[in-house]
Scaffold this motif. Structure first.
Motif, PDB file in Angstrom:
ATOM      1  N   HIS A   1      37.662  23.197  35.746  1.00 19.38           N
ATOM      2  CA  HIS A   1      38.572  24.270  35.353  1.00 19.38           C
ATOM      3  C   HIS A   1      37.801  25.516  34.936  1.00 19.38           C
ATOM      4  O   HIS A   1      38.169  26.649  35.271  1.00 19.38           O
ATOM      5  CB  HIS A   1      39.444  23.774  34.205  1.00 19.38           C
ATOM      6  N   THR A   2      36.662  25.333  34.205  1.00 21.17           N
ATOM      7  CA  THR A   2      35.846  26.480  33.785  1.00 21.17           C
ATOM      8  C   THR A   2      35.228  27.171  34.988  1.00 21.17           C
ATOM      9  O   THR A   2      35.179  28.407  35.065  1.00 21.17           O
ATOM     10  CB  THR A   2      34.756  26.005  32.821  1.00 21.17           C
ATOM     11  N   THR A   3      34.741  26.388  35.959  1.00 17.27           N
ATOM     12  CA  THR A   3      34.165  26.990  37.164  1.00 17.27           C
ATOM     13  C   THR A   3      35.204  27.799  37.925  1.00 17.27           C
ATOM     14  O   THR A   3      34.922  28.902  38.415  1.00 17.27           O
ATOM     15  CB  THR A   3      33.601  25.875  38.074  1.00 17.27           C
ATOM     16  N   TYR A   4      36.403  27.271  38.009  1.00 17.77           N
ATOM     17  CA  TYR A   4      37.478  28.005  38.690  1.00 17.77           C
ATOM     18  C   TYR A   4      37.772  29.323  37.984  1.00 17.77           C
ATOM     19  O   TYR A   4      37.950  30.357  38.636  1.00 17.77           O
ATOM     20  CB  TYR A   4      38.719  27.131  38.728  1.00 17.77           C
ATOM     21  N   GLN A   5      37.793  29.310  36.658  1.00 19.49           N
ATOM     22  CA  GLN A   5      38.069  30.532  35.917  1.00 19.49           C
ATOM     23  C   GLN A   5      36.958  31.564  36.119  1.00 19.49           C
ATOM     24  O   GLN A   5      37.235  32.761  36.291  1.00 19.49           O
ATOM     25  CB  GLN A   5      38.235  30.217  34.438  1.00 19.49           C
ATOM     26  N   LEU A   6      35.681  31.115  36.108  1.00 16.70           N
ATOM     27  CA  LEU A   6      34.576  32.050  36.323  1.00 16.70           C
ATOM     28  C   LEU A   6      34.625  32.644  37.730  1.00 16.70           C
ATOM     29  O   LEU A   6      34.391  33.849  37.932  1.00 16.70           O
ATOM     30  CB  LEU A   6      33.236  31.333  36.097  1.00 16.70           C
ATOM     31  N   ARG A   7      34.938  31.802  38.718  1.00 20.45           N
ATOM     32  CA  ARG A   7      35.023  32.299  40.083  1.00 20.45           C
ATOM     33  C   ARG A   7      36.138  33.326  40.224  1.00 20.45           C
ATOM     34  O   ARG A   7      35.971  34.366  40.875  1.00 20.45           O
ATOM     35  CB  ARG A   7      35.258  31.119  41.026  1.00 20.45           C
ATOM     36  N   ALA A   8      37.264  33.052  39.587  1.00 19.42           N
ATOM     37  CA  ALA A   8      38.373  34.011  39.633  1.00 19.42           C
ATOM     38  C   ALA A   8      37.998  35.317  38.952  1.00 19.42           C
ATOM     39  O   ALA A   8      38.356  36.410  39.421  1.00 19.42           O
ATOM     40  CB  ALA A   8      39.604  33.404  38.972  1.00 19.42           C
ATOM     41  N   LEU A   9      37.228  35.235  37.841  1.00 20.01           N
ATOM     42  CA  LEU A   9      36.795  36.441  37.146  1.00 20.01           C
ATOM     43  C   LEU A   9      35.844  37.274  38.005  1.00 20.01           C
ATOM     44  O   LEU A   9      35.951  38.510  38.073  1.00 20.01           O
ATOM     45  CB  LEU A   9      36.121  36.057  35.822  1.00 20.01           C
ATOM     46  N   LEU A  10      34.900  36.606  38.709  1.00 18.08           N
ATOM     47  CA  LEU A  10      33.978  37.335  39.583  1.00 18.08           C
ATOM     48  C   LEU A  10      34.727  38.011  40.735  1.00 18.08           C
ATOM     49  O   LEU A  10      34.419  39.154  41.107  1.00 18.08           O
ATOM     50  CB  LEU A  10      32.914  36.374  40.125  1.00 18.08           C
ATOM     51  N   LEU A  11      35.702  37.315  41.297  1.00 16.67           N
ATOM     52  CA  LEU A  11      36.494  37.919  42.369  1.00 16.67           C
ATOM     53  C   LEU A  11      37.268  39.133  41.868  1.00 16.67           C
ATOM     54  O   LEU A  11      37.379  40.153  42.572  1.00 16.67           O
ATOM     55  CB  LEU A  11      37.450  36.880  42.955  1.00 16.67           C
ATOM     56  N   ASP A  12      37.782  39.045  40.663  1.00 17.31           N
ATOM     57  CA  ASP A  12      38.499  40.192  40.100  1.00 17.31           C
ATOM     58  C   ASP A  12      37.568  41.382  39.893  1.00 17.31           C
ATOM     59  O   ASP A  12      37.940  42.528  40.158  1.00 17.31           O
ATOM     60  CB  ASP A  12      39.149  39.794  38.769  1.00 17.31           C
ATOM     61  N   MET A  13      36.334  41.115  39.435  1.00 17.64           N
ATOM     62  CA  MET A  13      35.368  42.205  39.241  1.00 17.64           C
ATOM     63  C   MET A  13      34.993  42.850  40.573  1.00 17.64           C
ATOM     64  O   MET A  13      34.903  44.073  40.691  1.00 17.64           O
ATOM     65  CB  MET A  13      34.119  41.667  38.534  1.00 17.64           C
ATOM     66  N   HIS A  14      34.794  42.006  41.591  1.00 15.91           N
ATOM     67  CA  HIS A  14      34.453  42.536  42.904  1.00 15.91           C
ATOM     68  C   HIS A  14      35.600  43.381  43.460  1.00 15.91           C
ATOM     69  O   HIS A  14      35.373  44.458  44.039  1.00 15.91           O
ATOM     70  CB  HIS A  14      34.133  41.386  43.851  1.00 15.91           C
ATOM     71  N   MET A  15      36.797  42.925  43.306  1.00 14.13           N
ATOM     72  CA  MET A  15      37.956  43.678  43.771  1.00 14.13           C
ATOM     73  C   MET A  15      38.073  45.012  43.047  1.00 14.13           C
ATOM     74  O   MET A  15      38.404  46.040  43.651  1.00 14.13           O
ATOM     75  CB  MET A  15      39.223  42.846  43.576  1.00 14.13           C
TER      76      MET A  15
ATOM     77  N   VAL B   1      35.540  47.421  44.566  1.00 12.01           N
ATOM     78  CA  VAL B   1      35.984  47.916  45.868  1.00 12.01           C
ATOM     79  C   VAL B   1      37.056  48.992  45.703  1.00 12.01           C
ATOM     80  O   VAL B   1      37.034  50.043  46.379  1.00 12.01           O
ATOM     81  CB  VAL B   1      36.502  46.753  46.736  1.00 12.01           C
ATOM     82  N   LYS B   2      38.004  48.747  44.794  1.00 10.70           N
ATOM     83  CA  LYS B   2      39.050  49.736  44.568  1.00 10.70           C
ATOM     84  C   LYS B   2      38.471  51.053  44.042  1.00 10.70           C
ATOM     85  O   LYS B   2      38.898  52.141  44.443  1.00 10.70           O
ATOM     86  CB  LYS B   2      40.078  49.180  43.582  1.00 10.70           C
ATOM     87  N   GLU B   3      37.479  50.972  43.143  1.00 13.38           N
ATOM     88  CA  GLU B   3      36.865  52.186  42.606  1.00 13.38           C
ATOM     89  C   GLU B   3      36.107  52.949  43.691  1.00 13.38           C
ATOM     90  O   GLU B   3      36.145  54.189  43.739  1.00 13.38           O
ATOM     91  CB  GLU B   3      35.917  51.809  41.455  1.00 13.38           C
ATOM     92  N   PHE B   4      35.430  52.221  44.574  1.00 14.04           N
ATOM     93  CA  PHE B   4      34.724  52.872  45.676  1.00 14.04           C
ATOM     94  C   PHE B   4      35.702  53.600  46.602  1.00 14.04           C
ATOM     95  O   PHE B   4      35.446  54.728  47.040  1.00 14.04           O
ATOM     96  CB  PHE B   4      33.932  51.818  46.462  1.00 14.04           C
ATOM     97  N   ILE B   5      36.827  52.967  46.898  1.00 18.32           N
ATOM     98  CA  ILE B   5      37.841  53.603  47.751  1.00 18.32           C
ATOM     99  C   ILE B   5      38.396  54.857  47.079  1.00 18.32           C
ATOM    100  O   ILE B   5      38.609  55.893  47.728  1.00 18.32           O
ATOM    101  CB  ILE B   5      38.959  52.599  48.065  1.00 18.32           C
ATOM    102  N   ASN B   6      38.603  54.819  45.781  1.00 14.89           N
ATOM    103  CA  ASN B   6      39.114  55.994  45.069  1.00 14.89           C
ATOM    104  C   ASN B   6      38.128  57.147  45.131  1.00 14.89           C
ATOM    105  O   ASN B   6      38.515  58.317  45.317  1.00 14.89           O
ATOM    106  CB  ASN B   6      39.413  55.629  43.616  1.00 14.89           C
TER     107      ASN B   6
END
Length: 554
Positions: free
Chosen positions: A480-494, A497-502
């Motif tokens: 469960h902790t690994t899943y949460q960390l992976r989701a957090l990294l994906l959110d940071m990457h997203m 990307v959004k900031e670069f597009i802006n």
């Protein structure tokens, strides 16, 4: 054992007779129905939130008395004791606050993020790892009681409200709810989504409850004058019973043998879970609608007494006669529920068996290592030594010639996966000892009859089961902790990307604005060339004028 019923006052009824033992009115006057009630883990305290005013804690240990009032929390709407201790209470308010209040220090221990609307229900999961709060706008917030992570938000499918809320004490990740639209739902808070939902009622769902025996069985009551049982694994309704009045509250006895329901006219009905078509007893509790029902949490001691439902017959039926009646009648609830409440098996005439009715293991209790000496974590529902206590069946009631307080009846029990110590001990049929009273002498006799190798084998199996359970729990937490960390990294990457597009859009817009004003490279070069030619022309005119002026002077 008491059953607390709440309307404009709180009444404590002796179970199963229904006689009122105590009647408590919070505050100085009646202003409306009580908002919530909750028993402490040992069943000696009850916290209640009146219709208006401060939260009160009353004691029923020796006599009914007011212990404390919580003055620091303004406009409380609901309150609930933790399951592992009676030191802490969760409180919800009209302003959307959810707080953890320390009863001993009389201070607020923790504040969760404010909800967007009024809190109507609060409850703790089995091990108090999460606090679940229902809101007036239909949201269900799941707060981490150990971590400070943001709350997850749950909603009732096809509904915009949550009318009742209950957590499971057997499976700590399950939360049960009902809505004004008649929907019953079970959420799995580990994945933040619904595990079961059904449009069960044609009117608002008034109350819901988990069975303490069968973790897959739930019950709901509605204003459509019926109550329903559901199997959340098979995703189906297994029983639906029509009643004369709408039921407004429901709760199971600690062993799951009986359940009580309260109607809108103030009457309380007691049902045997093996035959739910008709109540076995009823009594008038209040003059108005009963808003809450709650069985007292029974202290798990060797001297704890059970209760029995009296029948009209003077001579109780024998187990063999009861089994014959069960087989001849195909419409009993046990046929629907399966292992919900096991049928009572026939007993040999020359020998009777005794079942350990304590919350702990019979072998450990005989050695003096019962629940009173264990840690809080071993007292929970996942303990390898826990066997659920049950009430006696109607077929096995004690004879009127014997004193009822000293007699308890043989009944089946739901055995845990890791409970391997002997629960069935042989007794002398001529003994006056009740077949289900857990006397220390009989326990020690059973232990002494075992060899040292058998005892070591039993303890080894128990420890092996606990070790496997801990491994599974650690594996789940790591995943469960690994899943949460992976989701957090994906959110940071997203987010990157959004900031670069802006930024790209901003630079593109700036270039377009410069192009519209005519400041491109081609126009600047042409203008420079024109200026250079103009300068040359002026220099030639100046030179010609200078030479012409000098000739005329000569």
């Amino acid at each position: 054992m008491y059953v607390a019923s709440a309307s404009t006052t709180v009444k404590f009824h002796d179970f199963p007779s229904g006689n009122v033992v105590h009647n408590y009115q919070p505050g100085s006057k009646v202003e409306g129905p009580i908002r919530s009630i909750s028993w402490s883990r040992d069943g000696t305290w009850l916290v209640l939130v009146p219709h208006s005013g401060v939260t009160e804690i009353v004691s029923t240990k020796d006599q009914l008395k007011l212990l404390k009032t919580i003055q620091d929390i303004e406009e409380p709407t609901c309150a609930c004791f933790q399951n592992t201790t009676k030191k802490n209470i969760a409180l919800g308010t009209k302003s959307g606050l959810v707080l953890i209040y320390d009863v001993k220090s009389r201070s607020t221990k923790k504040r969760f993020p404010r909800a967007s609307s009024q809190i109507t229900h609060v409850d703790f999961t089995a091990r108090d790892t999460h606090c679940v709060a229902g809101c007036k706008n239909g949201e269900v917030l799941v707060y981490g009681n150990i971590t400070n992570s943001p709350p997850s938000i749950l909603r009732v499918p096809k509904s915009g409200s949550v009318n009742c809320l209950k957590t499971s004490l057997a499976k700590r990740q399950l939360v049960l709810g009902g809505s004004n639209e008649g929907v019953v739902v079970v959420w799995d808070i580990n994945v933040s989504r619904s595990k079961f939902f059904m449009e069960a009622h044609k009117a608002p769902v008034n109350a819901v409850a988990f069975s303490p025996v069968n973790t897959d069985l739930i019950v709901s009551t509605g204003s459509d004058r019926q109550f329903c049982f559901f199997d959340i694994v098979d995703n189906k309704c297994i029983a639906s019973v029509a009643v004369e009045n709408s039921m407004t509250a429901v709760d199971f006895s600690p062993d799951g043998t009986y359940f009580v329901m309260a109607s809108q006219n103030g009457r309380v009905f007691i049902y045997d879970s093996r035959n739910i078509q008709e109540p076995v007893h009823s009594f008038q509790a209040h003059k108005s609608a009963v808003k809450h029902l709650a069985f007292q949490n029974v202290q798990e001691t060797a001297n704890s007494s059970t209760c029995s439902i009296s029948t009209d017959s003077n001579t109780p039926a024998t187990p063999s006669e009861t089994n014959g009646n069960r087989q001849s009648k195909g419409g009993r609830a046990s046929d629907f529920f399966g292992h919900f409440v096991p049928n009572v098996d026939s007993v040999d005439e020359d020998k009777r068996s005794v079942v350990s009715m304590e919350g702990g293991d019979s072998f450990m209790a005989a050695l003096g290592l019962d629940k009173s000496n264990t840690t809080d974590s071993m007292r929970q529902e996942d303990s390898a030594f826990k066997v659920r206590e049950r009430l006696p069946s109607i077929a096995d009631l004690p004879s009127p010639s014997l004193p009822k307080p000293a007699r308890r009846d043989t009944g089946d029990f739901k055995e845990n996966h890791f409970a391997s110590t002997p629960k069935m001990l042989m007794l002398n049929p001529n003994s006056l000892m009740s077949p289900v009273v857990n006397h220390g002498a009989s326990m020690l006799t059973a232990v002494n009859s075992l060899s040292a190798n058998e005892v070591r084998g039993i303890v080894k199996e128990e420890l092996k089961g606990i070790l496997n359970e801990l491994k599974a729990d650690i594996k789940y937490q790591a995943t469960h902790t690994t899943y949460q960390l992976r989701a957090l990294l994906l959110d940071m990457h997203m987010a990157q990307v959004k900031e670069f597009i802006n930024l790209e859009n901003f630079y593109r817009g700036a270039r377009e604005d410069l192009g519209h004003e005519g400041y491109d490279n081609g126009s600047l070069a042409e203008e420079n060339e024109q200026l250079r030619r103009r300068i040359q022309f002026l220099e030639e005119q100046l030179k010609n004028a200078t030479h012409g002026g000098g000739t005329s002077d000569t």
